[in-house]
Write a protein that holds these residues in place. Structure first.
Motif, PDB file in Angstrom:
ATOM      1  N   ASP A   1      14.744  -5.112   6.390  1.00 18.80           N
ATOM      2  CA  ASP A   1      15.536  -6.107   5.664  1.00 18.80           C
ATOM      3  C   ASP A   1      14.676  -7.073   4.855  1.00 18.80           C
ATOM      4  OD1 ASP A   1      14.384  -7.443   7.760  1.00 18.80           O
ATOM      5  OD2 ASP A   1      16.242  -8.412   8.471  1.00 18.80           O
ATOM      6  N   ASP A   2      13.384  -6.722   4.705  1.00 12.99           N
ATOM      7  CA  ASP A   2      12.450  -7.573   3.964  1.00 12.99           C
ATOM      8  C   ASP A   2      12.288  -7.048   2.541  1.00 12.99           C
ATOM      9  OD1 ASP A   2      10.252  -9.351   3.302  1.00 12.99           O
ATOM     10  OD2 ASP A   2       8.936  -7.631   3.669  1.00 12.99           O
ATOM     11  N   PRO A   3      12.641  -7.840   1.510  1.00 15.32           N
ATOM     12  CA  PRO A   3      12.543  -7.348   0.127  1.00 15.32           C
ATOM     13  C   PRO A   3      11.136  -6.926  -0.272  1.00 15.32           C
ATOM     14  CG  PRO A   3      13.890  -9.327   0.230  1.00 15.32           C
ATOM     15  CD  PRO A   3      13.262  -9.174   1.572  1.00 15.32           C
ATOM     16  N   THR A   4      10.108  -7.593   0.236  1.00 19.05           N
ATOM     17  CA  THR A   4       8.736  -7.226  -0.113  1.00 19.05           C
ATOM     18  C   THR A   4       8.399  -5.841   0.433  1.00 19.05           C
ATOM     19  OG1 THR A   4       8.084  -9.549  -0.085  1.00 19.05           O
ATOM     20  CG2 THR A   4       6.321  -7.926   0.010  1.00 19.05           C
ATOM     21  N   THR A   5       8.811  -5.566   1.661  1.00 20.87           N
ATOM     22  CA  THR A   5       8.594  -4.242   2.240  1.00 20.87           C
ATOM     23  C   THR A   5       9.285  -3.173   1.405  1.00 20.87           C
ATOM     24  OG1 THR A   5       8.446  -5.171   4.475  1.00 20.87           O
ATOM     25  CG2 THR A   5       8.914  -2.815   4.291  1.00 20.87           C
TER      26      THR A   5
ATOM     27  N   TYR B   1      -3.371  11.766  -3.805  1.00 19.71           N
ATOM     28  CA  TYR B   1      -4.043  12.438  -2.711  1.00 19.71           C
ATOM     29  C   TYR B   1      -3.943  11.588  -1.446  1.00 19.71           C
ATOM     30  CZ  TYR B   1      -5.824  14.958  -6.767  1.00 19.71           C
ATOM     31  OH  TYR B   1      -5.908  15.675  -7.938  1.00 19.71           O
ATOM     32  N   TRP B   2      -3.304  12.180  -0.398  1.00 24.10           N
ATOM     33  CA  TRP B   2      -3.126  11.600   0.950  1.00 24.10           C
ATOM     34  C   TRP B   2      -2.685  10.130   0.949  1.00 24.10           C
ATOM     35  CZ3 TRP B   2      -6.917  14.990  -0.486  1.00 24.10           C
ATOM     36  CH2 TRP B   2      -8.100  14.475  -1.005  1.00 24.10           C
ATOM     37  N   PRO B   3      -1.539   9.831   0.336  1.00 31.48           N
ATOM     38  CA  PRO B   3      -1.116   8.431   0.223  1.00 31.48           C
ATOM     39  C   PRO B   3      -0.300   7.940   1.420  1.00 31.48           C
ATOM     40  CG  PRO B   3       0.448   9.814  -0.928  1.00 31.48           C
ATOM     41  CD  PRO B   3      -0.633  10.745  -0.393  1.00 31.48           C
ATOM     42  N   PRO B   4      -0.474   6.699   1.842  1.00 26.85           N
ATOM     43  CA  PRO B   4       0.509   6.065   2.721  1.00 26.85           C
ATOM     44  C   PRO B   4       1.751   5.734   1.892  1.00 26.85           C
ATOM     45  CG  PRO B   4      -1.174   4.475   2.117  1.00 26.85           C
ATOM     46  CD  PRO B   4      -1.580   5.789   1.505  1.00 26.85           C
ATOM     47  N   VAL B   5       2.918   6.002   2.451  1.00 32.53           N
ATOM     48  CA  VAL B   5       4.145   5.879   1.668  1.00 32.53           C
ATOM     49  C   VAL B   5       5.147   4.915   2.291  1.00 32.53           C
ATOM     50  CG1 VAL B   5       6.134   7.141   0.743  1.00 32.53           C
ATOM     51  CG2 VAL B   5       3.871   8.217   0.719  1.00 32.53           C
ATOM     52  N   ASP B   6       5.319   4.993   3.622  1.00 32.40           N
ATOM     53  CA  ASP B   6       6.405   4.239   4.244  1.00 32.40           C
ATOM     54  C   ASP B   6       5.966   3.651   5.585  1.00 32.40           C
ATOM     55  OD1 ASP B   6       8.735   3.232   5.285  1.00 32.40           O
ATOM     56  OD2 ASP B   6       9.933   5.021   4.927  1.00 32.40           O
ATOM     57  N   PRO B   7       5.800   2.323   5.665  1.00 37.99           N
ATOM     58  CA  PRO B   7       5.365   1.702   6.919  1.00 37.99           C
ATOM     59  C   PRO B   7       6.448   1.652   7.982  1.00 37.99           C
ATOM     60  CG  PRO B   7       5.888   0.009   5.315  1.00 37.99           C
ATOM     61  CD  PRO B   7       6.014   1.322   4.598  1.00 37.99           C
ATOM     62  N   LEU B   8       7.687   1.991   7.616  1.00 36.44           N
ATOM     63  CA  LEU B   8       8.795   1.963   8.558  1.00 36.44           C
ATOM     64  C   LEU B   8       9.100   3.330   9.153  1.00 36.44           C
ATOM     65  CD1 LEU B   8      11.208  -0.307   6.493  1.00 36.44           C
ATOM     66  CD2 LEU B   8       9.709  -1.005   8.377  1.00 36.44           C
TER      67      LEU B   8
END
Length: 219
Positions: free
Chosen positions: A138-142, A103-110
């Protein structure tokens, strides 16, 4: 009501606190709701939260398997992001979660929709707290923290989002729906009226949840 499955509920709160939603409305669908917890971002950054929810899932998953019941994972907002991670990646291995309700998730900060929404949030970006630094392509954690990185195990997914959500744009769920479908996941999605943190027992949300469970749970 006959027990139809066991669901681990992961609460939202921007990965920085706990929302009031505890998923208890899912009990009205015949699910036994187990509360899950994970370290918040003042304690640890990603991927510590993934390790925590996997640990939280082991006991209810084992209980579900012993009883011959499906094991599901669900969550709202930041908890929905974590539910996706657990469902797409598995507790011990990919494919060991039977269904995901989000329900209403954040998915992609980019994504452009997320970046456009930041001014309305006063520039507050909880992804920075989760990752420990600004998100970067280019950040593996992201990359690891974005659920679409891990699609493909074909777990059924329910997505619900409010069209007027100012905290998390509904287009995050729309884009995720497309990515899941392309990867072969059964998906039911509802974009409905209202903003963030809608009641799970609201008639339209309750109805789509019931339809999803009827489609993918036995009995």
């Amino acid at each position: 009501m006959t027990e139809r499955g066991i669901v681990l509920w992961l609460p939202g709160g921007g990965w920085r606190g706990w929302s009031a939603e505890d998923g208890s409305a899912l009990a009205g669908h015949g699910l036994t709701v187990v509360q899950g917890r994970y370290r918040l971002t003042d304690e640890a950054q990603w991927p510590a939260q993934l390790a925590d929810i996997r640990e939280a899932a082991r006991e209810p998953q084992a209980r579900a398997r012993a009883a011959g019941l499906p094991f599901l994972v669900a969550g709202d907002s930041a908890g929905g992001h974590l539910a996706l991670q657990l469902g797409l990646r598995g507790v011990a291995e990919s494919g060991d979660v039977d269904a995901v309700l989000v329900y209403w998730p954040p998915v992609d900060p980019l994504a452009e929709d997320w970046l456009r929404a930041l001014p309305a949030r006063g520039g507050d970006n909880p992804w920075v707290s989760l990752l420990g630094h600004p998100a970067a392509a280019d950040d593996p954690t992201t990359v690891d923290a974005i659920p679409t990185t891990h699609v493909g195990n074909r777990v059924p997914v329910l997505l619900v989002h409010g069209a007027q959500d100012a905290a998390v744009p509904a287009s995050q769920s729309v884009a995720l729906t497309s990515a899941l479908l392309r990867a072969g996941h059964p998906v039911q999605a509802l974009v409905t009226h209202g903003g963030h943190a809608l009641p799970l027992d609201r008639p339209d949300i309750r109805s789509v949840t019931a339809t999803f469970l009827d489609a993918y749970l036995p009995g």
